[in-house]
Design a protein around this motif. Structure first.
Motif, PDB file in Angstrom:
ATOM      1  N   ASN A   5       2.292  59.180  77.859  1.00  0.00           N
ATOM      2  CA  ASN A   5       2.331  59.992  76.649  1.00  0.00           C
ATOM      3  C   ASN A   5       2.824  59.178  75.446  1.00  0.00           C
ATOM      4  O   ASN A   5       2.230  59.231  74.360  1.00  0.00           O
ATOM      5  N   PHE A   9       1.266  57.656  71.360  1.00  0.00           N
ATOM      6  CA  PHE A   9       1.867  58.022  70.060  1.00  0.00           C
ATOM      7  C   PHE A   9       1.247  57.275  68.857  1.00  0.00           C
ATOM      8  O   PHE A   9       1.068  57.882  67.803  1.00  0.00           O
ATOM      9  N   TYR A  12      -1.469  59.009  66.799  1.00  0.00           N
ATOM     10  CA  TYR A  12      -1.059  60.099  65.898  1.00  0.00           C
ATOM     11  C   TYR A  12      -0.263  59.577  64.700  1.00  0.00           C
ATOM     12  O   TYR A  12      -0.206  60.227  63.665  1.00  0.00           O
ATOM     13  N   PHE A  20      -7.582  63.907  60.863  1.00  0.00           N
ATOM     14  CA  PHE A  20      -7.184  64.897  61.878  1.00  0.00           C
ATOM     15  C   PHE A  20      -7.954  66.209  61.630  1.00  0.00           C
ATOM     16  O   PHE A  20      -8.521  66.825  62.546  1.00  0.00           O
ATOM     17  N   GLU A  50       5.319  75.935  68.922  1.00  0.00           N
ATOM     18  CA  GLU A  50       4.117  75.121  69.062  1.00  0.00           C
ATOM     19  C   GLU A  50       4.514  73.723  69.498  1.00  0.00           C
ATOM     20  O   GLU A  50       5.400  73.102  68.904  1.00  0.00           O
ATOM     21  N   GLY A  52       3.662  69.950  69.711  1.00  0.00           N
ATOM     22  CA  GLY A  52       2.781  68.971  69.071  1.00  0.00           C
ATOM     23  C   GLY A  52       1.998  69.636  67.957  1.00  0.00           C
ATOM     24  O   GLY A  52       0.828  69.962  68.099  1.00  0.00           O
ATOM     25  N   ALA A  53       2.648  69.829  66.808  1.00  0.00           N
ATOM     26  CA  ALA A  53       2.060  70.676  65.752  1.00  0.00           C
ATOM     27  C   ALA A  53       0.960  69.986  64.942  1.00  0.00           C
ATOM     28  O   ALA A  53       0.269  70.641  64.165  1.00  0.00           O
ATOM     29  N   GLY A  54       0.800  68.683  65.100  1.00  0.00           N
ATOM     30  CA  GLY A  54      -0.284  67.975  64.400  1.00  0.00           C
ATOM     31  C   GLY A  54      -0.184  68.135  62.894  1.00  0.00           C
ATOM     32  O   GLY A  54       0.854  67.891  62.288  1.00  0.00           O
ATOM     33  N   ARG A  57      -2.397  73.162  62.103  1.00  0.00           N
ATOM     34  CA  ARG A  57      -3.503  74.113  62.331  1.00  0.00           C
ATOM     35  C   ARG A  57      -3.005  75.440  62.923  1.00  0.00           C
ATOM     36  O   ARG A  57      -3.391  76.518  62.457  1.00  0.00           O
ATOM     37  N   ILE A  74       7.350  71.690  67.208  1.00  0.00           N
ATOM     38  CA  ILE A  74       7.851  70.356  67.582  1.00  0.00           C
ATOM     39  C   ILE A  74       6.731  69.343  67.387  1.00  0.00           C
ATOM     40  O   ILE A  74       5.587  69.594  67.799  1.00  0.00           O
ATOM     41  N   GLU A  75       7.059  68.221  66.795  1.00  0.00           N
ATOM     42  CA  GLU A  75       6.060  67.165  66.589  1.00  0.00           C
ATOM     43  C   GLU A  75       6.778  65.814  66.660  1.00  0.00           C
ATOM     44  O   GLU A  75       7.807  65.623  66.031  1.00  0.00           O
ATOM     45  N   GLN A  76       6.192  64.893  67.463  1.00  0.00           N
ATOM     46  CA  GLN A  76       6.857  63.591  67.633  1.00  0.00           C
ATOM     47  C   GLN A  76       6.585  62.619  66.485  1.00  0.00           C
ATOM     48  O   GLN A  76       7.360  61.700  66.275  1.00  0.00           O
ATOM     49  N   SER A  77       5.477  62.795  65.766  1.00  0.00           N
ATOM     50  CA  SER A  77       5.114  61.808  64.745  1.00  0.00           C
ATOM     51  C   SER A  77       5.885  62.054  63.447  1.00  0.00           C
ATOM     52  O   SER A  77       5.778  63.132  62.846  1.00  0.00           O
ATOM     53  N   GLY A  97      10.636  65.510  67.063  1.00  0.00           N
ATOM     54  CA  GLY A  97      11.159  65.067  68.348  1.00  0.00           C
ATOM     55  C   GLY A  97      10.104  65.097  69.431  1.00  0.00           C
ATOM     56  O   GLY A  97       8.960  65.505  69.213  1.00  0.00           O
ATOM     57  N   ILE A  99       8.859  66.475  72.992  1.00  0.00           N
ATOM     58  CA  ILE A  99       9.005  67.713  73.765  1.00  0.00           C
ATOM     59  C   ILE A  99       9.706  67.454  75.104  1.00  0.00           C
ATOM     60  O   ILE A  99      10.365  68.342  75.657  1.00  0.00           O
ATOM     61  N   PHE A 121      -0.669  63.416  78.486  1.00  0.00           N
ATOM     62  CA  PHE A 121       0.409  63.125  79.434  1.00  0.00           C
ATOM     63  C   PHE A 121      -0.188  62.802  80.800  1.00  0.00           C
ATOM     64  O   PHE A 121      -1.189  63.413  81.204  1.00  0.00           O
TER      65      PHE A 121
HETATM   66  C1  LIG Z   1      -4.243  67.082  70.073  1.00  0.00           C
HETATM   67  S1  LIG Z   1      -2.996  67.272  68.896  1.00  0.00           S
HETATM   68  C2  LIG Z   1      -2.877  69.032  68.786  1.00  0.00           C
HETATM   69  C3  LIG Z   1      -2.398  69.489  67.428  1.00  0.00           C
HETATM   70  C4  LIG Z   1      -2.130  70.985  67.292  1.00  0.00           C
HETATM   71  N1  LIG Z   1      -1.317  71.517  68.376  1.00  0.00           N
HETATM   72  C5  LIG Z   1      -3.395  71.799  67.183  1.00  0.00           C
HETATM   73  O1  LIG Z   1      -3.730  72.538  68.120  1.00  0.00           O
HETATM   74  O2  LIG Z   1      -4.070  71.694  66.140  1.00  0.00           O
HETATM   75  C6  LIG Z   1      -1.540  66.833  69.828  1.00  0.00           C
HETATM   76  C7  LIG Z   1      -0.270  66.722  68.977  1.00  0.00           C
HETATM   77  O3  LIG Z   1       0.851  66.623  69.859  1.00  0.00           O
HETATM   78  C8  LIG Z   1       1.747  65.626  69.397  1.00  0.00           C
HETATM   79  N2  LIG Z   1       2.498  65.119  70.564  1.00  0.00           N
HETATM   80  C9  LIG Z   1       2.040  64.334  71.569  1.00  0.00           C
HETATM   81  N3  LIG Z   1       3.026  64.098  72.479  1.00  0.00           N
HETATM   82  C10 LIG Z   1       4.124  64.752  72.028  1.00  0.00           C
HETATM   83  C11 LIG Z   1       5.455  64.876  72.517  1.00  0.00           C
HETATM   84  N4  LIG Z   1       5.850  64.282  73.652  1.00  0.00           N
HETATM   85  N5  LIG Z   1       6.346  65.623  71.810  1.00  0.00           N
HETATM   86  C12 LIG Z   1       5.962  66.223  70.636  1.00  0.00           C
HETATM   87  N6  LIG Z   1       4.716  66.126  70.120  1.00  0.00           N
HETATM   88  C13 LIG Z   1       3.798  65.414  70.810  1.00  0.00           C
HETATM   89  C14 LIG Z   1       0.846  64.591  68.745  1.00  0.00           C
HETATM   90  O4  LIG Z   1       1.558  63.763  67.860  1.00  0.00           O
HETATM   91  C15 LIG Z   1      -0.211  65.487  68.084  1.00  0.00           C
HETATM   92  O5  LIG Z   1       0.171  65.846  66.793  1.00  0.00           O
END
Ligand SMILES: C[S@@+](CC[C@H](N)C(=O)[O-])C[C@H]1O[C@@H](n2cnc3c(N)ncnc32)[C@H](O)[C@@H]1O
Length: 215
Positions: A5, A9, A12, A20, A50, A52-54, A57, A74-77, A97, A99, A121
């Protein structure tokens, strides 16, 4: 050891919001077909997380629905979080952070892991994260997991039915699509009581499966 996972990173970090959003249009996610399906299980006052909020959306969809409950995202980027904080600071609680090790100030009713988030993952990481998410949910909480339908072609290179690789200008993504049996076994190990499955197509005819894990 670096998790699969974490190796994904950089994609993103580099992608940027306009690209995106373009990918969402290509995939037919910009019309929220996935989220309309999920929202049939969600009440307007629920606390929603949510994962991984990207670019936001799902938050946009919840705003469009007039959702009344607290929204945690939550969003890691760091780059995407900057965008999210700027756009949604009065609407959602943005948590920068991972997840894997993030906690919330309260338990949530529903957790949305949409648009293939789980496939970034490796299988053991998927099992671990579902267990962790079960702890973040209330007693009757629900976890929504959306993935490409097994066997359906995606924009990635398919090594086999489950291992896919996406080679882009922003980096390589190694992904794993779980089977229904695997999702059921993750759910069982995490203490969920029931797994519902919805098969549907996005607005650009991409075949998808959504699982709803119910406590
Ligand atoms: C495929 S996108 C989905 C975006 C959004 N959920 C949507 O449906 O439009 C996956 C998102 O999850 C985030 N992500 C990936 N691994 C993560 C983690 N371990 N913790 C938090 N966010 C994570 C990525 O940075 C990315 O923004």
């Amino acid at each position: 050891m670096t998790r699969t996972n974490e190796k994904n990173f950089p994609f993103y970090k580099k992608i940027g919001v306009p690209t995106f959003e373009n990918l969402a249009q290509q995939g037919g996610f910009d019309t929220y077909v996935d989220l309309q399906n999920a929202y049939r299980y969600i009440q307007s006052g629920e606390i929603v997380l949510e994962i991984g909020a990207g670019y936001g959306r799902c938050i946009d969809f919840l705003i469009h629905k007039g959702h009344k409950g607290t929204i945690y995202a939550i969003e890691q980027s760091a780059e995407l979080c900057e965008h999210l904080r700027e756009k949604y600071k009065d609407i959602a609680v943005i948590i920068e952070g991972d997840i894997y090790q993030s906690y919330l100030p309260e338990r949530v009713d529903s957790a949305l892991w949409m648009w293939s988030g789980i496939i970034d993952f490796a299988p053991d990481e998927q099992a671990h994260t579902i267990k962790h998410l079960a702890d973040l949910l209330k007693e009757k909480g629900k976890l929504f997991i959306d993935i490409p339908r097994l066997g359906a072609q995606t924009i990635a290179i398919h090594q086999d039915n489950q291992h896919i690789t996406m080679k882009t200008d922003f980096g390589v993504m190694e992904c794993y699509i779980p089977t229904t049996v695997e999702v059921q076994s993750y759910a069982h190990a995490a203490g969920f009581n029931r797994v519902d499955e919805i098969n549907y197509e996005t607005s650009t005819a991409k075949k998808r499966t959504m699982y709803i894990l119910l406590k």
